[in-house]
Scaffold this active site. Structure first.
Site, PDB file in Angstrom:
ATOM      1  N   SER A 129       3.662  -2.191  10.463  1.00 47.57           N
ATOM      2  CA  SER A 129       5.109  -2.183  10.668  1.00 47.57           C
ATOM      3  C   SER A 129       5.776  -3.522  10.359  1.00 47.57           C
ATOM      4  O   SER A 129       6.707  -3.933  11.056  1.00 47.57           O
ATOM      5  CB  SER A 129       5.447  -1.707  12.088  1.00 47.57           C
ATOM      6  OG  SER A 129       4.946  -0.395  12.289  1.00 47.57           O
ATOM      7  N   GLU A 163      -6.623   4.492   8.251  1.00 44.48           N
ATOM      8  CA  GLU A 163      -6.441   5.930   7.968  1.00 44.48           C
ATOM      9  C   GLU A 163      -7.721   6.520   7.392  1.00 44.48           C
ATOM     10  O   GLU A 163      -8.042   7.683   7.638  1.00 44.48           O
ATOM     11  CB  GLU A 163      -5.247   6.122   7.020  1.00 44.48           C
ATOM     12  CG  GLU A 163      -3.933   5.953   7.770  1.00 44.48           C
ATOM     13  CD  GLU A 163      -2.774   5.459   6.934  1.00 44.48           C
ATOM     14  OE1 GLU A 163      -2.836   5.524   5.694  1.00 44.48           O
ATOM     15  OE2 GLU A 163      -1.795   4.974   7.544  1.00 44.48           O
ATOM     16  N   ASN A 194       0.872  -1.187   0.000  1.00 43.91           N
ATOM     17  CA  ASN A 194       0.000   0.000   0.000  1.00 43.91           C
ATOM     18  C   ASN A 194       0.904   1.230   0.000  1.00 43.91           C
ATOM     19  O   ASN A 194       1.473   1.582   1.033  1.00 43.91           O
ATOM     20  CB  ASN A 194      -0.880  -0.057   1.267  1.00 43.91           C
ATOM     21  CG  ASN A 194      -1.678   1.219   1.474  1.00 43.91           C
ATOM     22  OD1 ASN A 194      -1.780   2.067   0.590  1.00 43.91           O
ATOM     23  ND2 ASN A 194      -2.238   1.359   2.669  1.00 43.91           N
ATOM     24  N   GLU A 232      -4.972  -5.176  10.921  1.00 42.14           N
ATOM     25  CA  GLU A 232      -4.004  -4.099  11.120  1.00 42.14           C
ATOM     26  C   GLU A 232      -4.311  -3.381  12.431  1.00 42.14           C
ATOM     27  O   GLU A 232      -5.196  -2.514  12.468  1.00 42.14           O
ATOM     28  CB  GLU A 232      -4.089  -3.100   9.959  1.00 42.14           C
ATOM     29  CG  GLU A 232      -3.710  -3.684   8.629  1.00 42.14           C
ATOM     30  CD  GLU A 232      -3.148  -2.620   7.697  1.00 42.14           C
ATOM     31  OE1 GLU A 232      -2.052  -2.836   7.185  1.00 42.14           O
ATOM     32  OE2 GLU A 232      -3.791  -1.576   7.515  1.00 42.14           O
ATOM     33  N   HIS A 292      -9.315   0.916   5.337  1.00 45.89           N
ATOM     34  CA  HIS A 292      -8.021   1.128   5.986  1.00 45.89           C
ATOM     35  C   HIS A 292      -8.225   2.066   7.172  1.00 45.89           C
ATOM     36  O   HIS A 292      -9.035   2.992   7.112  1.00 45.89           O
ATOM     37  CB  HIS A 292      -7.037   1.732   4.980  1.00 45.89           C
ATOM     38  CG  HIS A 292      -5.635   1.756   5.503  1.00 45.89           C
ATOM     39  ND1 HIS A 292      -5.196   2.726   6.369  1.00 45.89           N
ATOM     40  CD2 HIS A 292      -4.592   0.915   5.302  1.00 45.89           C
ATOM     41  CE1 HIS A 292      -3.928   2.472   6.683  1.00 45.89           C
ATOM     42  NE2 HIS A 292      -3.544   1.378   6.051  1.00 45.89           N
ATOM     43  N   LYS A 345       0.144   4.249  -0.271  1.00 46.21           N
ATOM     44  CA  LYS A 345      -0.511   5.447   0.303  1.00 46.21           C
ATOM     45  C   LYS A 345      -0.298   6.630  -0.635  1.00 46.21           C
ATOM     46  O   LYS A 345      -0.177   6.437  -1.845  1.00 46.21           O
ATOM     47  CB  LYS A 345      -0.016   5.696   1.727  1.00 46.21           C
ATOM     48  CG  LYS A 345      -0.113   4.426   2.580  1.00 46.21           C
ATOM     49  CD  LYS A 345       0.042   4.645   4.039  1.00 46.21           C
ATOM     50  CE  LYS A 345      -0.039   3.298   4.742  1.00 46.21           C
ATOM     51  NZ  LYS A 345       0.029   3.406   6.186  1.00 46.21           N
ATOM     52  N   GLY A 371       2.436   2.186  10.819  1.00 45.94           N
ATOM     53  CA  GLY A 371       3.317   3.341  10.651  1.00 45.94           C
ATOM     54  C   GLY A 371       4.029   3.772  11.918  1.00 45.94           C
ATOM     55  O   GLY A 371       4.614   4.850  11.986  1.00 45.94           O
TER      56      GLY A 371
HETATM   57  P1  PGA Z   1       3.003   0.204   7.759  1.00 43.13           P
HETATM   58  O1  PGA Z   1       1.528   0.426   7.137  1.00 43.13           O
HETATM   59  O2  PGA Z   1       3.525  -1.063   7.163  1.00 43.13           O
HETATM   60  O3  PGA Z   1       3.794   1.417   7.323  1.00 43.13           O
HETATM   61  O4  PGA Z   1       2.836   0.116   9.222  1.00 43.13           O
HETATM   62  C1  PGA Z   1       0.663  -0.649   6.947  1.00 43.13           C
HETATM   63  C2  PGA Z   1      -0.598  -0.156   6.298  1.00 43.13           C
HETATM   64  O5  PGA Z   1      -0.973   0.992   6.478  1.00 43.13           O
HETATM   65  O6  PGA Z   1      -1.276  -0.912   5.570  1.00 43.13           O
END
Ligand code: PGA
Length: 253
Positions: free
Chosen positions: A215, A104, A16, A174, A102, A18, A180
């Site tokens: 992460s 976010e 992803n 997640e 997601h 983003k 992140g």
């Molecule tokens: P990350 O993000 O691997 O940077 O923690 C995962 C995601 O948002 O799907």
């Protein structure tokens, strides 16, 4: 990697991106990923660039086994929804997968479980495979409510159309506190939740791929992939570095 308990499920690694990169950086990243993922593989790999780059990305990956996914879609099929992109449009741009719900988008755009369920169904109407993200916040985990929260996120879909729709879907666990942040769920935490998710998916449960995200790095991927109910990973940061991304894809392979 060979996991006898889930022989029915092919490992899946999804990048992803983003809202990162630009035309040139994305082209460079993808060229390296394609070069490093030639030939036949056990694991499946998907990249999800920002929507303006879907078509150029498709051109770069064509001829390879890498597939294309989008990061979001509208729950509506067409109409006066300025700025939105429909499932059918994504399918026309050669997307096979789409990330839904997601954290976010849930947190920053206020997407509700109900809207996420509608997006899930919109994706399937256009024969896209939804990657449904579920996960708890740190407060919800501290209160011991993580399984309730995740159960409700899954039920939002199952209660509307039944759990059989997961036969053509992927679930990504997640934990919000791990995305992140550099913090990863421990194998025990991930194992508990993945097992719980599978227990909620009814008759098709054994065939559904459940990814872990939050992460994931080359240094922790092997340990996570060794857990029987983890069928791959949804990657953010690590998908922006071709070497790191490829190492994780190879760990899943
Ligand atoms: P990350 O993000 O691997 O940077 O923690 C995962 C995601 O948002 O799907």
């Amino acid at each position: 990697m060979n996991k006898t308990s889930n022989a029915k499920r092919r490992q899946l690694v999804v990048g992803n991106w983003k809202m990162n990169g630009n035309q040139q950086l994305n082209a460079e990243l993808l060229a390296k990923v394609v070069a490093g993922w030639q030939g036949e593989h056990q694991a499946e790999v998907v990249v999800c660039p920002p929507s303006p780059y879907l078509l150029p990305a498709f051109e770069k990956i064509s001829g390879s086994s890498i597939m294309l996914g989008a990061q979001n879609l509208s729950q509506y099929d067409s109409g006066a929804y300025t700025g939105e992109v429909s499932a059918q449009m994504l399918a026309e741009l050669h997307c096979k997968f789409v990330i839904i719900g997601h954290n976010e988008r849930r947190r920053l755009q206020g997407e509700t479980d109900e809207q996420v369920a509608q997006k899930f169904m919109a994706a399937q109407r256009a024969s896209l495979i939804p990657i449904l993200c579920v996960g708890e916040s740190s407060a919800q985990r501290e209160q011991g409510r993580h399984l309730d929260v995740i159960g409700a996120q899954l039920k939002a879909v199952c209660s509307q159309v039944g759990c059989d729709v997961f036969a053509n879907a992927v679930v990504a666990y997640e934990p919000v506190w791990a995305v992140g942040t550099g913090k990863t769920a421990t194998p025990q935490q991930a194992e508990e939740v993945h097992r719980f998710i599978r227990s909620q998916l009814g008759e098709v449960a054994e065939t559904v791929r459940i990814l872990y995200g939050g992460s994931v790095k080359a240094s922790n991927a092997e340990q996570l992939f060794a857990i029987p109910d983890i069928d791959g990973a949804l990657l953010g940061g690590a998908s922006l570095d071709a070497d790191e991304f490829l190492k994780i894809c190879k760990a899943a392979d």
